[in-house]
Design an enzyme around this catalytic site. Sequence first.
Site, PDB file in Angstrom:
ATOM      1  N   GLY A  17       3.567   1.179  -7.716  1.00 56.61           N
ATOM      2  CA  GLY A  17       2.583   0.669  -8.663  1.00 56.61           C
ATOM      3  C   GLY A  17       1.378  -0.002  -8.042  1.00 56.61           C
ATOM      4  O   GLY A  17       0.840   0.434  -7.019  1.00 56.61           O
TER       5      GLY A  17
ATOM      6  N   LEU B 146      -1.573 -10.567   2.961  1.00 52.05           N
ATOM      7  CA  LEU B 146      -0.173 -10.352   2.631  1.00 52.05           C
ATOM      8  C   LEU B 146      -0.076 -10.034   1.151  1.00 52.05           C
ATOM      9  O   LEU B 146      -0.615 -10.772   0.317  1.00 52.05           O
ATOM     10  CB  LEU B 146       0.654 -11.591   2.975  1.00 52.05           C
ATOM     11  CG  LEU B 146       2.171 -11.514   2.726  1.00 52.05           C
ATOM     12  CD1 LEU B 146       2.912 -12.408   3.724  1.00 52.05           C
ATOM     13  CD2 LEU B 146       2.550 -11.922   1.301  1.00 52.05           C
ATOM     14  N   ILE B 147       0.598  -8.948   0.811  1.00 53.87           N
ATOM     15  CA  ILE B 147       0.743  -8.507  -0.580  1.00 53.87           C
ATOM     16  C   ILE B 147       2.220  -8.407  -0.899  1.00 53.87           C
ATOM     17  O   ILE B 147       2.995  -7.809  -0.147  1.00 53.87           O
ATOM     18  CB  ILE B 147       0.059  -7.144  -0.805  1.00 53.87           C
ATOM     19  CG1 ILE B 147      -1.403  -7.194  -0.356  1.00 53.87           C
ATOM     20  CG2 ILE B 147       0.162  -6.726  -2.269  1.00 53.87           C
ATOM     21  CD1 ILE B 147      -2.127  -5.861  -0.444  1.00 53.87           C
TER      22      ILE B 147
ATOM     23  N   GLY C 162       5.473  -7.274  -3.484  1.00 61.71           N
ATOM     24  CA  GLY C 162       5.821  -6.268  -4.486  1.00 61.71           C
ATOM     25  C   GLY C 162       5.125  -4.944  -4.279  1.00 61.71           C
ATOM     26  O   GLY C 162       4.502  -4.399  -5.200  1.00 61.71           O
TER      27      GLY C 162
ATOM     28  N   SER D 171      -1.321 -10.250 -16.090  1.00 65.02           N
ATOM     29  CA  SER D 171      -1.234  -9.213 -17.114  1.00 65.02           C
ATOM     30  C   SER D 171      -2.103  -9.666 -18.273  1.00 65.02           C
ATOM     31  O   SER D 171      -2.371 -10.864 -18.427  1.00 65.02           O
ATOM     32  CB  SER D 171       0.223  -9.071 -17.583  1.00 65.02           C
ATOM     33  OG  SER D 171       0.315  -8.322 -18.776  1.00 65.02           O
TER      34      SER D 171
ATOM     35  N   TYR E 187       8.625 -12.688 -20.804  1.00 68.18           N
ATOM     36  CA  TYR E 187       7.647 -12.158 -19.861  1.00 68.18           C
ATOM     37  C   TYR E 187       6.281 -12.810 -20.059  1.00 68.18           C
ATOM     38  O   TYR E 187       5.642 -13.266 -19.104  1.00 68.18           O
ATOM     39  CB  TYR E 187       7.548 -10.643 -20.023  1.00 68.18           C
ATOM     40  CG  TYR E 187       6.526  -9.981 -19.130  1.00 68.18           C
ATOM     41  CD1 TYR E 187       6.806  -9.758 -17.783  1.00 68.18           C
ATOM     42  CD2 TYR E 187       5.299  -9.566 -19.630  1.00 68.18           C
ATOM     43  CE1 TYR E 187       5.874  -9.146 -16.952  1.00 68.18           C
ATOM     44  CE2 TYR E 187       4.362  -8.949 -18.812  1.00 68.18           C
ATOM     45  CZ  TYR E 187       4.652  -8.744 -17.477  1.00 68.18           C
ATOM     46  OH  TYR E 187       3.716  -8.144 -16.657  1.00 68.18           O
TER      47      TYR E 187
ATOM     48  N   GLY F  10       1.011  -2.855  -6.503  1.00 66.32           N
ATOM     49  CA  GLY F  10       1.185  -3.406  -5.170  1.00 66.32           C
ATOM     50  C   GLY F  10       1.029  -2.367  -4.093  1.00 66.32           C
ATOM     51  O   GLY F  10       0.361  -2.592  -3.068  1.00 66.32           O
TER      52      GLY F  10
ATOM     53  N   SER G  87       6.474  -1.897  -3.324  1.00 69.46           N
ATOM     54  CA  SER G  87       7.284  -0.676  -3.302  1.00 69.46           C
ATOM     55  C   SER G  87       6.716   0.411  -4.201  1.00 69.46           C
ATOM     56  O   SER G  87       6.991   1.600  -3.994  1.00 69.46           O
ATOM     57  CB  SER G  87       8.728  -0.974  -3.705  1.00 69.46           C
ATOM     58  OG  SER G  87       8.794  -1.450  -5.036  1.00 69.46           O
TER      59      SER G  87
END
Length: 284
Positions: free
Chosen positions: A19, A12-13, A15, A143, A156, A21, A17
């Site tokens: 990039g 299951l991944i 995000g 990141s 962030y 992901g 939509s």
Amino acid sequence: MSTASATPRTVLITGTSSGIGLAAAVAAARAGWRTVATLRDTTRADALRKAAAEAGVELDIRQLDVTDEASVAAAVDGVVADYGRLDAVVNNAGAGHVGTLENDTLDDVRGVMEVNFFGVLAVSKVALPHLRATGGRLVTVTSVGGVVGQPFNEAYCAAKFAVEGYMESLAPVARTLGVTVSVVEPGAVATEFVNNIGIDIEGDLDAGPYTGALRTYIDRTVAQFLDGTAQTPAGAAEAVMEALTAEQPPFRLQTTDWARGFVGTKLADTDGSAVQALTSAWVS
């Protein structure tokens, strides 16, 4: 990872939509994983469907909002009910934010933490019993900003630092029960991220006394994302696949040599002076 049966492994991944992901979902499906690609708004799945069709792979596209615990539980429970197992989770969903303490509201900061930190925990908590059952993998895309604090990215980076600290602490505990925990640390990736930071980079910036420094930072960052040197999402997804498939993946994986050098500067910087010298140049 346990491969006792011939049943395809299920991942299951979040995000997916665009990039990393999206690229990771396609790469996982291409590698033979039964891939559940989730996103907050399934009306934004056109690019995902197109990429899957072009790659000749099938994806199971489902709704999952990491900030909604009921949505998280429904998605994970639905996958296990339909497929009987969950072998891996890739926490990729996240949101960018550029701002600084005097100009941000505390609600701004809480919102960033809700998506980038608490959202990761919500998915991971629901998934862990199922990952224990399969000897699975828990992979979180963080990141280089989860290691190196960066100007105008206080909220962030704080969220990504929190994720890294949590997962670094969780990893040895989860390992005692057969679950492997890893984090993937991309640098600049040519995605829609720059368009989702909440600032009109083409317009007039008004950050009060911080306006000059913010303009310098924005110009530098946009150049890094748009000058062709940023990594492709597919390149970053290769590190995700390593975390999913390597016999013994490391806890921390960077996605480029640049990212390894950048993170390495911090990890060797015991008094903080090297990082401060580096990032101060971004705003002056």
